[in-house]
Scaffold this active site. Structure first.
Site, PDB file in Angstrom:
ATOM      1  N   GLY A  10       0.810  -1.224   0.000  1.00  0.00           N
ATOM      2  CA  GLY A  10       0.000   0.000   0.000  1.00  0.00           C
ATOM      3  C   GLY A  10       0.843   1.273   0.000  1.00  0.00           C
ATOM      4  N   ASN A  11       1.973   1.257   0.729  1.00  0.00           N
ATOM      5  CA  ASN A  11       2.765   2.497   0.838  1.00  0.00           C
ATOM      6  C   ASN A  11       3.467   2.870  -0.463  1.00  0.00           C
ATOM      7  OD1 ASN A  11       4.633   0.323   1.142  1.00  0.00           O
ATOM      8  ND2 ASN A  11       6.094   1.685   2.122  1.00  0.00           N
ATOM      9  N   LYS A 128     -12.737 -10.519   5.265  1.00  0.00           N
ATOM     10  CA  LYS A 128     -11.935  -9.377   4.829  1.00  0.00           C
ATOM     11  C   LYS A 128     -12.804  -8.114   4.731  1.00  0.00           C
ATOM     12  CE  LYS A 128      -8.378  -7.432   2.807  1.00  0.00           C
ATOM     13  NZ  LYS A 128      -7.258  -7.034   3.620  1.00  0.00           N
ATOM     14  N   LYS A 213      -3.042  -9.975  -2.193  1.00  0.00           N
ATOM     15  CA  LYS A 213      -2.149  -9.648  -3.309  1.00  0.00           C
ATOM     16  C   LYS A 213      -0.810 -10.382  -3.217  1.00  0.00           C
ATOM     17  CE  LYS A 213       1.174  -6.392  -1.904  1.00  0.00           C
ATOM     18  NZ  LYS A 213       1.055  -6.489  -0.495  1.00  0.00           N
ATOM     19  N   LYS A 275       2.409 -12.590   3.588  1.00  0.00           N
ATOM     20  CA  LYS A 275       3.706 -12.397   2.900  1.00  0.00           C
ATOM     21  C   LYS A 275       4.600 -13.612   3.149  1.00  0.00           C
ATOM     22  CE  LYS A 275       3.426  -7.436   3.645  1.00  0.00           C
ATOM     23  NZ  LYS A 275       2.512  -7.193   2.530  1.00  0.00           N
TER      24      LYS A 275
HETATM   25  P1  ADP Z   1       1.252  -4.053   2.601  1.00  0.00           P
HETATM   26  O1  ADP Z   1       0.331  -2.976   2.165  1.00  0.00           O
HETATM   27  O2  ADP Z   1       2.677  -3.777   2.236  1.00  0.00           O
HETATM   28  O3  ADP Z   1       0.794  -5.424   2.218  1.00  0.00           O
HETATM   29  P2  ADP Z   1       0.535  -4.733   5.356  1.00  0.00           P
HETATM   30  O4  ADP Z   1       0.038  -3.690   6.284  1.00  0.00           O
HETATM   31  O5  ADP Z   1      -0.444  -5.724   4.841  1.00  0.00           O
HETATM   32  O6  ADP Z   1       1.306  -3.967   4.200  1.00  0.00           O
HETATM   33  O7  ADP Z   1       1.713  -5.562   6.061  1.00  0.00           O
HETATM   34  C1  ADP Z   1       2.837  -4.890   6.630  1.00  0.00           C
HETATM   35  C2  ADP Z   1       2.608  -4.684   8.124  1.00  0.00           C
HETATM   36  O8  ADP Z   1       2.679  -5.937   8.806  1.00  0.00           O
HETATM   37  C3  ADP Z   1       3.651  -3.864   8.834  1.00  0.00           C
HETATM   38  O9  ADP Z   1       3.409  -2.481   8.704  1.00  0.00           O
HETATM   39  C4  ADP Z   1       3.538  -4.338  10.288  1.00  0.00           C
HETATM   40  O10 ADP Z   1       2.747  -3.437  11.028  1.00  0.00           O
HETATM   41  C5  ADP Z   1       2.778  -5.647  10.201  1.00  0.00           C
HETATM   42  N1  ADP Z   1       3.402  -6.788  10.867  1.00  0.00           N
HETATM   43  C6  ADP Z   1       2.712  -7.688  11.607  1.00  0.00           C
HETATM   44  N2  ADP Z   1       3.518  -8.646  12.070  1.00  0.00           N
HETATM   45  C7  ADP Z   1       4.758  -8.372  11.621  1.00  0.00           C
HETATM   46  C8  ADP Z   1       6.023  -9.031  11.762  1.00  0.00           C
HETATM   47  N3  ADP Z   1       6.160 -10.167  12.443  1.00  0.00           N
HETATM   48  N4  ADP Z   1       7.098  -8.463  11.172  1.00  0.00           N
HETATM   49  C9  ADP Z   1       6.971  -7.332  10.458  1.00  0.00           C
HETATM   50  N5  ADP Z   1       5.796  -6.666  10.295  1.00  0.00           N
HETATM   51  C10 ADP Z   1       4.693  -7.183  10.854  1.00  0.00           C
HETATM   52 MG    MG Z   2      -1.162  -6.387   2.935  1.00  0.00          MG
END
Ligand code: ADP
Ligand code: MG
Length: 323
Positions: A10-11, A128, A213, A275
């Protein structure tokens, strides 16, 4: 030089502080495009996929506000709209960055359909949240009139919830492979792709759901025989004890080590969980290396010098014995 799938979080597309204006989103996309142009300039073959949460949320809200005057579109159609919108921004902005570097690659978006199983357990339990918040009264009306699922979201109001089934295959993968072979940079599986299912052996139909995604990116990477899956997000990598004082980011890990940590429940669903699952699935199905790192570390991450670097176990031991 490798074939790389870059999954933008998203960022990479907009800032949380920002209203989602075209100018604001383009500014974010331009920053991401600069990094991707550098990867292409270095000789890598690049496929780009991306999230679409805020964009599809805004499209749903527009539908909602205008429903008396313009026919509302189902969620699969809104997903396709968001793939076109974000793909357009990337095509233009990455194209500009490439030309600025004297490169002539074309950038093309493929509106992608992602096949899901209609018997996926996710369809029984939608989880979701999508779109804006409404009052309990409005949510109950929508449940009655449309059969949609709505749920209370952490004291902030009611939100529509939809199923998030597993991606099985990207329908357009063979065409994407042909485009890559021509030297074209392809944007695909945006927002996980539009979820579709086979009604029978030959007929596809859209379904109201959203696909993660990162999971869709891993599936596409597998179908394209990609070597490196580069997941760019807003944290430095995969952390243990995330958010606690003893938090520690993982550097180099093997597939086996990451699987062990995943089984211990280190990574939450909906953010880092998918991820990690995407990285595991990609490496289990033939990928060489998966990287999870921050957007601004994109180039260092691809070079193996930043973020969490995940390799198949045998590759790492081979590297270790060579060293
Ligand atoms: P994106 O839009 O890149 O998919 P997400 O918000 O879905 O981003 O996922 C990234 C977020 O996951 C980070 O900002 C963090 O707050 C969160 N997060 C949760 N658990 C973890 C972890 N174990 N290590 C790193 N980040 C984590
Ligand atoms: Mg995400």
């Amino acid at each position: 030089m490798a074939r790389v799938l870059v999954a933008l979080g998203g960022n990479a597309l907009s800032r949380p502080s920002e209203r989602g204006t075209m100018a604001g989103q383009l500014a974010s996309v331009r920053r991401s495009s600069g990094y991707i142009a550098e990867m292409i300039a270095a000789g890598n073959e690049v496929v780009i996929s991306h999230g679409n949460g805020p964009q599809v949320g805004n499209i749903l809200l527009q539908n909602e506000l205008a429903r008396e005057s313009v026919a509302s579109m189902p969620l699969d159609a809104c997903g396709a709209e968001s793939e076109g919108l974000i793909g357009y921004m990337i095509q233009q902005s990455l194209g500009n960055e490439l030309r600025r570097r004297g490169l002539r690659h074309e950038v093309v978006t493929v509106v992608t359909q992602t096949v899901v199983d209609p018997d996926d357990p996710a369809f029984v339990r939608p989880t979701k949240p999508v779109g804006g918040f409404v009052t309990a009264e409005e949510a109950l009306r929508r449940i009655r009139e449309s059969g949609e699922a709505w749920a209370e979201d952490s004291g902030r109001g009611w939100r529509r919830v939809v199923p998030s089934p597993k991606p099985l295959a990207i329908v357009e993968a063979p065409t994407i492979a042909k485009l890559l072979a021509l030297g074209t940079v392809v944007v695909a599986a945006g927002g996980g792709g539009v979820p579709v299912y086979y009604r029978d052996d030959s007929e596809l139909a859209g379904v109201e759901a959203v696909i993660d995604k990162d999971l869709a990116a891993a599936r596409l990477a597998q179908q394209l025989a990609v070597q490196v899956l580069l997941i760019l997000t807003d944290v430095a990598g995969v952390a243990l004890a995330y958010g606690r004082p003893e938090q520690r980011f993982l550097g180099d890990v093997t597939l086996g080590e990451l699987e062990g940590l995943f089984r211990r429940g280190e990574f939450p669903a909906g953010s880092m969980g998918p991820k990690v699952v995407a990285a595991i699935g990609f490496l289990r199905n033939g990928g060489d290396r998966a990287v999870i790192c921050s957007l601004d570390d994109a180039l260092a991450g691809l070079a193996g010098e930043a973020g969490t670097q995940i390799r198949r176990d045998n590759l790492r031991s081979r590297a270790a014995s060579a060293a």
